[in-house]
Structure formats: structure tokens, C-alpha cells
Scaffold this motif. Structure first.
Motif, PDB file in Angstrom:
ATOM      1  N   ASN A   1      -0.549  -5.695  -5.502  1.00  0.00           N
ATOM      2  CA  ASN A   1      -0.540  -5.688  -4.044  1.00  0.00           C
ATOM      3  C   ASN A   1      -0.258  -7.094  -3.502  1.00  0.00           C
ATOM      4  O   ASN A   1       0.552  -7.275  -2.582  1.00  0.00           O
ATOM      5  CB  ASN A   1      -1.880  -5.172  -3.527  1.00  0.00           C
ATOM      6  CG  ASN A   1      -1.844  -4.825  -2.055  1.00  0.00           C
ATOM      7  OD1 ASN A   1      -1.653  -3.691  -1.678  1.00  0.00           O
ATOM      8  ND2 ASN A   1      -2.023  -5.831  -1.205  1.00  0.00           N
TER       9      ASN A   1
ATOM     10  N   TYR B   1       0.832  -1.194   0.000  1.00  0.00           N
ATOM     11  CA  TYR B   1       0.000   0.000   0.000  1.00  0.00           C
ATOM     12  C   TYR B   1       0.875   1.256   0.000  1.00  0.00           C
ATOM     13  O   TYR B   1       0.604   2.213  -0.736  1.00  0.00           O
ATOM     14  CB  TYR B   1      -0.918  -0.036   1.222  1.00  0.00           C
ATOM     15  CG  TYR B   1      -1.786   1.188   1.394  1.00  0.00           C
ATOM     16  CD1 TYR B   1      -2.981   1.308   0.703  1.00  0.00           C
ATOM     17  CD2 TYR B   1      -1.411   2.215   2.261  1.00  0.00           C
ATOM     18  CE1 TYR B   1      -3.786   2.422   0.861  1.00  0.00           C
ATOM     19  CE2 TYR B   1      -2.204   3.328   2.423  1.00  0.00           C
ATOM     20  CZ  TYR B   1      -3.395   3.420   1.723  1.00  0.00           C
ATOM     21  OH  TYR B   1      -4.183   4.538   1.874  1.00  0.00           O
TER      22      TYR B   1
ATOM     23  N   SER C   1      -6.235  -1.972  -3.462  1.00  0.00           N
ATOM     24  CA  SER C   1      -5.104  -2.221  -2.568  1.00  0.00           C
ATOM     25  C   SER C   1      -5.572  -2.361  -1.123  1.00  0.00           C
ATOM     26  O   SER C   1      -5.097  -3.235  -0.385  1.00  0.00           O
ATOM     27  CB  SER C   1      -4.086  -1.079  -2.691  1.00  0.00           C
ATOM     28  OG  SER C   1      -2.973  -1.311  -1.857  1.00  0.00           O
TER      29      SER C   1
END
Length: 386
Positions: free
Chosen positions: A340, A187, A317
């Protein structure tokens, strides 16, 4: 020299002169994530280690009803304190981590061979309280198992007969708070790229409108697509620079913090690996921001549009960070969602198939080309200037 390259050099020169913007992009945007992540990891690991070793202070209501149990708790580094007037209030106000309540019939139930009840009051939402509660529960379970084994032994029964199944728990997850950090690292990397692309896109479109430098640029005998390509190349280069600085920051932080104990595997080889893997994503973000930024007439308007876009684009994400679900098959073509997940796998040291590397990059490149085409069409419209 290609026209787009001339525009590319011109935009880089303009950005380099704006030291405040470049400082915000390259220093704050790129290094804030690594500093934040490593700081959180150090704090979490220290807190978990301290809480696991320190003596827990446990107020006990009705301590006189179970003196043997309290001696067992003291052997487990759990210090029994005086009772409190309001157990629930003391836990809520964080005066204590937990309170143990022992009913008056506790000893009588043990003598009769009946299950004796205890109440442990704690706040499960607090990290320190969860660690303390886990240690207290383990100690009480140990005492309960010891009493049960003694009862069977006194009756001439082997205590092993009560253990029908023995389950060995082999935990493959990182220790302590590193599991949460593993889901947080991708992230931070992705939002760093997006913020860099957003700032550059706002400056190269709406910013030039406000400075009244866009119209002379578009008046040159150059195809609008060439001008857009030069600005896009500038955005991609800055985004890659931010990504490289972020990865370098994480690599440097991994030397300062012993992340190996936390289950993280961030070596120097991870930098070129992740840089290559995330480069198509940087291109997609730069094209997307360039397309959306072309709508805005002022920098404030551009920042509004692009900030909302950042929130919308980060939803995959954030979902992946919460769900931690496996991405496979056609889901690998979804940018951000697949990136991610795969960043997590790289940091865990997992081996990935070649399709898991190629499909996310192909999805990001395809989306980036589509947004670049739409941005080029906007540059051709008269309304883009007038």
C-alpha cells in the motif's frame, strides 16, 4: 503434459463458460475501481476549482459595526448578506457555508488599539465549508495585518520590525483532493485482486462440491497437490488479469483526467512496473483464498468465510491509508502494509531502492507458499471430499 496444467486448462474452460461470473470478475471487479477513482478525482478537482473562484455569500451579524471590514471582504470576492435569525441552525442545515458575528464593541476596540474579536461560525466537517472558511479567514487576516501595519507607520515605526521571523511554506503534497485519492488508489487495486481471488476460490472448491464434479476429479490417479496447483494457477491467472485491467483502466482514466495537476504520475510505464510488483501479492491472495475456501462445503459458506477474510486482510491497507506512515526496515516484509505504501510512492514519482522492491515481494511470496502448502495438505485429507 503435466497433470496440474491439464487441471489448469480444465478450470479455465469451466470459468469461461460461466459468463456471468467472468463478467462480474473482469468487468465489475476490475473496472469499477478506476471508474470510481477517476470520477471522484474529477468531482473533487472541479469542486475545489469552483469554490476557489466563486463569490462567497457570507451573512454577517452586526454588519453596521464594521463597515470598512465589509468593504475589504467585498474586495476579496466575499459578498456580505443580510443576517440570519439562527446562525448555528443555518450552518447546520447548509443554508449557508458560514456566518460572521461582529460584536458591538468592535469599532471601539479598534480605536483603542485593543484586539477586536470576531466569531466565524462554520461546519469544519464539510468540504465546501472548509474551503469557504479558509478564504474568509485569509481575508480577515489580511485586513488585520493591514491595520497593524498602518498603526506602526503612523507612529513612525517600520512595520517590518514586527516580522521577527518570515516562514515560507513549501507544500510538496498533491493539490486539492488528490492527496486523499493517492491513499485510496492502492486500496482499490488491492481489493480488486482480493475480490477476484475470492470469487474464483469459492467456485473452484465449494462450487465444484455443489456441482458434484470434485469427487470424479479427485478420483483420477493424480496427486492431490497437482490438482490444487492447477486450481491455484487458474486463480493466479484470473487475479493477474483483473490487476492488468485495473491498471489499464487507471492509465486510460489518466488520459481523460488531467491528473498531472493533482500531483499524480501514472504513465504507461507504471503498468508493467506495478504489475510486476503486485504479482507476488496476487499469488499470496490466491493461495490464501484457496486454503480458506477448502474448508467450506457450499458456495454460501465459502463466501461467508472469504468475505470475513477480505475484511481482515484489508485492515493493514486501511490503516496505511489513514496513518500514511513511512514503511522501512523489517516492515517491508509485511504484505499489503508495505505494498500500500510503495504504490503511493510510485504514483508520486518517487525513486525507490532495490530493497524496497524486493522485500515486499519476498514477504508476499513466502506467505503465498505457506498458504499453498497448507491448502495442499487439506486436499490430501479424506474429509476434503467425504
Amino acid at each position: 503434459m503435466k497433470p496440474w496444467f491439464i487441471v489448469f486448462r480444465k478450470e479455465l474452460k469451466d470459468l469461461s463458460r460461466d459468463r456471468r461470473t467472468m463478467t462480474n470478475i473482469l468487468v465489475l471487479g476490475a473496472l469499477l475501481g478506476p471508474v470510481l477513482a477517476m470520477g471522484l478525482l474529477m468531482l473533487t478537482m472541479k469542486m475545489v476549482a469552483d469554490e476557489a473562484e466563486k463569490t462567497i455569500r457570507l451573512p454577517v451579524q452586526g454588519a453596521q459595526y464594521a463597515p470598512v471590514l465589509l468593504d475589504y471582504l467585498a474586495y476579496s470576492r466575499i459578498q456580505v448578506d443580510e443576517p440570519v435569525e439562527d446562525p448555528a441552525g443555518a450552518v447546520r442545515s447548509q443554508e449557508v457555508e458560514a456566518v460572521l458575528e461582529i460584536p458591538p464593541d468592535f469599532g471601539e476596540r479598534l480605536r483603542q488599539g485593543r484586539p477586536a474579536e470576531l466569531t466565524l461560525i462554520s461546519d469544519h466537517s464539510r468540504t465546501r465549508a472548509r474551503i469557504a472558511r479558509s478564504r474568509i479567514e485569509s481575508a480577515i487576516q489580511g485586513y488585520s495585518s493591514a491595520i497593524g501595519s498602518l498603526r506602526l507607520s503612523l507612529r513612525g515605526i517600520d512595520p517590518v520590525i514586527s516580522q521577527v521571523i518570515t516562514l515560507h511554506d513549501q507544500d510538496l503534497s498533491p493539490d486539492g483532493g488528490a492527496a486523499a485519492l493517492l491513499s485510496f488508489l492502492p486500496y482499490l487495486l488491492i481489493i480488486g485482486i482480493m475480490q477476484a481471488a475470492m470469487v474464483v476460490a469459492a467456485d473452484l472448491t465449494a462450487g465444484e462440491r455443489e456441482r458434484q464434479s470434485l469427487e470424479p476429479l479427485m478420483a483420477n490417479p493424480v496427486a492431490p497437490e497437482q490438482i490444487m496447483a492447477g486450481k491455484l494457477a487458474t486463480n493466479v491467472l484470473v487475479s493477474l488479469a483483473v490487476l492488468l485491467l485495473s491498471l489499464g483502466g487507471f492509465a486510460l482514466g489518466s488520459r481523460m483526467v488531467d491528473i498531472g495537476e493533482a500531483g499524480l504520475n501514472f504513465s504507461l510505464w507504471s503498468i508493467p512496473l506495478l504489475l510486476t510488483f503486485l504479482a507476488p501479492l496476487a499469488f499470496m491472495f490466491a493461495a490464501l483464498m484457496s486454503f480458506v475456501g477448502a474448508f467450506a462445503r457450499t458456495v454460501k459458506e465459502a463466501q461467508t468465510y472469504l468475505s470475513l477474510l477480505v475484511l481482515a486482510a484489508l485492515m493493514p491497507s486501511m490503516l496505511q491509508m489513514v496513518l500514511q506512515s513511512r514503511v522501512q526496515g523489517s516492515q517491508l516484509l509485511l504484505p499489503i502494509w508495505s505494498h500500500n505504501y510503495l504504490i503511493n510512492e510510485v504514483l508520486r514519482g518517487e525513486s525507490l531502492a532495490w530493497t524496497e522492491w524486493l522485500l515486499p515481494s519476498a514477504g508476499a511470496l513466502f506467505a503465498g507458499v505457506a498458504f499453498a502448502f497448507l491448502a495442499a495438505r487439506l486436499y490430501r485429507k479424506p474429509g476434503f471430499i467425504f
